[in-house]
Design a protein around this motif. Structure first.
Motif, PDB file in Angstrom:
ATOM      1  N   ILE A   1       4.727   6.002   3.098  1.00 24.16           N
ATOM      2  CA  ILE A   1       4.654   7.229   3.914  1.00 24.16           C
ATOM      3  C   ILE A   1       5.449   6.992   5.204  1.00 24.16           C
ATOM      4  CG2 ILE A   1       3.112   8.791   5.194  1.00 24.16           C
ATOM      5  CD1 ILE A   1       0.861   8.031   3.192  1.00 24.16           C
TER       6      ILE A   1
ATOM      7  N   ASP B   1      -1.838   9.858  -5.263  1.00 23.28           N
ATOM      8  CA  ASP B   1      -2.647   8.631  -5.292  1.00 23.28           C
ATOM      9  C   ASP B   1      -3.939   8.781  -6.103  1.00 23.28           C
ATOM     10  OD1 ASP B   1      -0.809   7.306  -3.800  1.00 23.28           O
ATOM     11  OD2 ASP B   1      -2.134   6.790  -2.150  1.00 23.28           O
TER      12      ASP B   1
ATOM     13  N   ASN C   1      -7.015  14.783  -0.573  1.00 22.72           N
ATOM     14  CA  ASN C   1      -8.063  14.084   0.170  1.00 22.72           C
ATOM     15  C   ASN C   1      -8.185  14.803   1.511  1.00 22.72           C
ATOM     16  OD1 ASN C   1      -9.695  12.303   1.557  1.00 22.72           O
ATOM     17  ND2 ASN C   1      -8.162  10.703   1.750  1.00 22.72           N
TER      18      ASN C   1
ATOM     19  N   CYS D   1      -0.723  16.763  -0.932  1.00 20.67           N
ATOM     20  CA  CYS D   1      -1.543  15.704  -1.504  1.00 20.67           C
ATOM     21  C   CYS D   1      -2.248  16.320  -2.716  1.00 20.67           C
ATOM     22  CB  CYS D   1      -2.544  15.250  -0.444  1.00 20.67           C
ATOM     23  SG  CYS D   1      -3.539  13.855  -0.950  1.00 20.67           S
TER      24      CYS D   1
ATOM     25  N   ASP E   1       1.870  13.367  -2.695  1.00 20.91           N
ATOM     26  CA  ASP E   1       1.022  12.178  -2.789  1.00 20.91           C
ATOM     27  C   ASP E   1       0.078  12.357  -3.987  1.00 20.91           C
ATOM     28  OD1 ASP E   1      -0.997  10.282  -2.440  1.00 20.91           O
ATOM     29  OD2 ASP E   1      -0.984  10.437  -0.256  1.00 20.91           O
TER      30      ASP E   1
ATOM     31  N   PHE F   1      -4.944  13.937   4.183  1.00 23.78           N
ATOM     32  CA  PHE F   1      -4.904  12.535   4.613  1.00 23.78           C
ATOM     33  C   PHE F   1      -4.193  12.419   5.972  1.00 23.78           C
ATOM     34  CE2 PHE F   1      -2.859   8.203   3.919  1.00 23.78           C
ATOM     35  CZ  PHE F   1      -4.023   7.502   4.213  1.00 23.78           C
TER      36      PHE F   1
ATOM     37  N   GLY G   1       0.877  -1.174   0.000  1.00 22.29           N
ATOM     38  CA  GLY G   1       0.000   0.000   0.000  1.00 22.29           C
ATOM     39  C   GLY G   1       0.910   1.218   0.000  1.00 22.29           C
ATOM     40  N   SER G   2       0.407   2.343  -0.504  1.00 17.50           N
ATOM     41  CA  SER G   2       1.273   3.526  -0.482  1.00 17.50           C
ATOM     42  C   SER G   2       1.502   3.973   0.958  1.00 17.50           C
ATOM     43  CB  SER G   2       0.694   4.643  -1.346  1.00 17.50           C
ATOM     44  OG  SER G   2      -0.560   5.069  -0.873  1.00 17.50           O
TER      45      SER G   2
ATOM     46  N   THR H   1      -4.357   1.131  -5.067  1.00 20.50           N
ATOM     47  CA  THR H   1      -5.593   0.995  -4.288  1.00 20.50           C
ATOM     48  C   THR H   1      -6.785   1.676  -4.930  1.00 20.50           C
ATOM     49  OG1 THR H   1      -4.476   0.825  -2.162  1.00 20.50           O
ATOM     50  CG2 THR H   1      -6.688   1.744  -2.119  1.00 20.50           C
TER      51      THR H   1
END
Ligand SMILES: Cc1ncc(COP(=O)(O)O)c(C=O)c1O
Length: 373
Positions: A100, A198, A168, A164, A196, A121, A95-96, A228
């Motif tokens: 982190i 993602d 998020n 990010c 990030d 996040f 998972g990312s 993900t």
């Protein structure tokens, strides 16, 4: 003897971070709850590509063997997929999220500071604290945008800055000009910068812009990506990071061996190869983003932020309901949403909902009309 007294001081104060996707606590397999619709996790509503499922079935024979700890095949495929980078620019994580934590463990020394916009996040904060560092939040202002001047002013005092993009839970991208200024300032000040990305794959083409190309000229830059979200490999836990060779070499020293299992690697390779499924996903998100924006704005008391990614941040203050009350009311319809009150910088006036398929989105809107008449 109290066991907690034996723990490191900075670990004692750590708190678990809240997340969407808590479906396992809702007795998913209880017959009455089989139909739960998860709008709280921002992942591909189609799940993984059918080719991924087939590839996993065909790879079950690999289970008795250790996986390739370096993820050599996957790194080759990712570097071709992205273009302009080599396998040595890549590190793969469980998972990312694992990356982190790896990043902060490697780079943040005790007492060093990390700058984090709020809301964002939650795991950046916990990872910084776990490494013994001190997170410093800078509130987003004026429609949840970064105050670039203030942000830049704080950079010299930091070891790391986190961004990010898109963010998020706001679902907003950072303006390119602001991003470049922040990256350049961090580079000038020898401050590490963690971006990030993602959710980048969901962003409309005309707004989509990765900073991967900047790793050559910015050795302090690390870009995070995940399988993900867009690729729907959520439960398999796989993500990756991109940085210059020296950065990746240093991070790799702290990586646990065999952190990626053999089925996750096969799934990721297959997912990147199924362009048809990616195009289908992207088309669905584009269409449903417009549909939901239109429909959610009609819900009484909803103030909807127009999204760049695959989810919406909504201020529900004018409905007269608190986020946990709305979440509770929607659960009666078998719908799970994210109550955003646990985000630093938000409170019980905010919820987040992911984009799902048309039928599911219609069901959500219908339920919302009943709950917020
Ligand atoms: C912005 C952001 N980064 C990273 C993650 C972690 O994703 P994963 O560890 O599943 O790759 C999440 C999960 O919600 C997220 O929202």
């Amino acid at each position: 003897m109290k066991l907690i007294d034996l723990a490191k001081e900075h670990i004692k104060s750590l708190r678990l971070c809240a997340h969407g996707g808590e479906v396992w606590h809702l007795n998913l397999y209880n017959p009455g709850r089989k139909d739960i619709l998860d709008f709280s996790a921002n992942v591909n509503p189609l799940g993984p590509s059918p080719k991924v499922i087939e590839a996993i079935k065909e790879s079950l024979w690999k289970i008795p063997f250790y996986p390739d700890s370096n993820c050599t095949s996957l790194k080759e495929i990712i570097s071709e997929y992205i273009g302009g980078i080599s396998p040595e620019n890549l590190i793969v994580g469980n998972g990312s999220t694992e990356l982190i934590y790896m990043f902060t463990e490697v780079f943040i020394k005790y007492g060093e500071k990390a700058l984090i916009p709020a809301p964002t996040f939650g795991e950046y904060e916990v990872a910084v604290k776990k490494a013994g560092g001190r997170p410093e939040y800078l509130p987003l202002t004026n429609g949840f945008k970064i105050d670039t001047e203030e942000f830049i002013g704080k950079i010299p005092d930091m070891k790391v800055v986190f961004l990010c993009n898109p963010n998020n839970p706001t679902s907003l991208s950072i303006a390119l000009e602001d991003l470049s200024r922040i990256i350049n300032e961090a580079t000038k000040e020898d401050v590490l910068i963690f971006i990030d990305e993602d959710f980048m794959d969901f962003v409309p083409k005309e707004k989509r812009s990765s900073q991967v190309g900047e790793i050559r000229s910015h050795p302090n830059l690390f870009i995070l990506k995940s399988f993900t979200k867009f690729f729907g490999l959520t439960g398999l836990r796989i993500g990756y990071g991109i940085g210059n060779i020296e950065m990746i070499d240093i991070l790799s020293r702290a990586k646990m061996p065999w952190n990626i299992n053999c089925l996750a690697e096969v799934a990721a390779i297959t997912a990147l190869g199924d362009l048809e499924f990616s195009v289908k996903t992207y088309g669905l998100i584009e269409e449903e983003r417009q549909f939901l924006l239109r429909e959610l704005r009609k819900i009484r008391g909803f103030d909807v932020l127009p999204p760049d990614a695959n989810f919406f941040l909504i201020n529900i203050e004018k409905t007269g309901l608190k986020a946990d009350e709305l979440k509770h009311d929607l659960l009666k319809f078998g719908i799970l949403i994210r109550d955003c009150s646990s985000f630093e910088g938000l409170d019980d006036r905010y919820i987040r909902v992911a984009i799902r398929t048309r039928k599911e989105n219609e069901y959500l809107v219908e339920a919302l009309r009943k709950v917020c008449p």
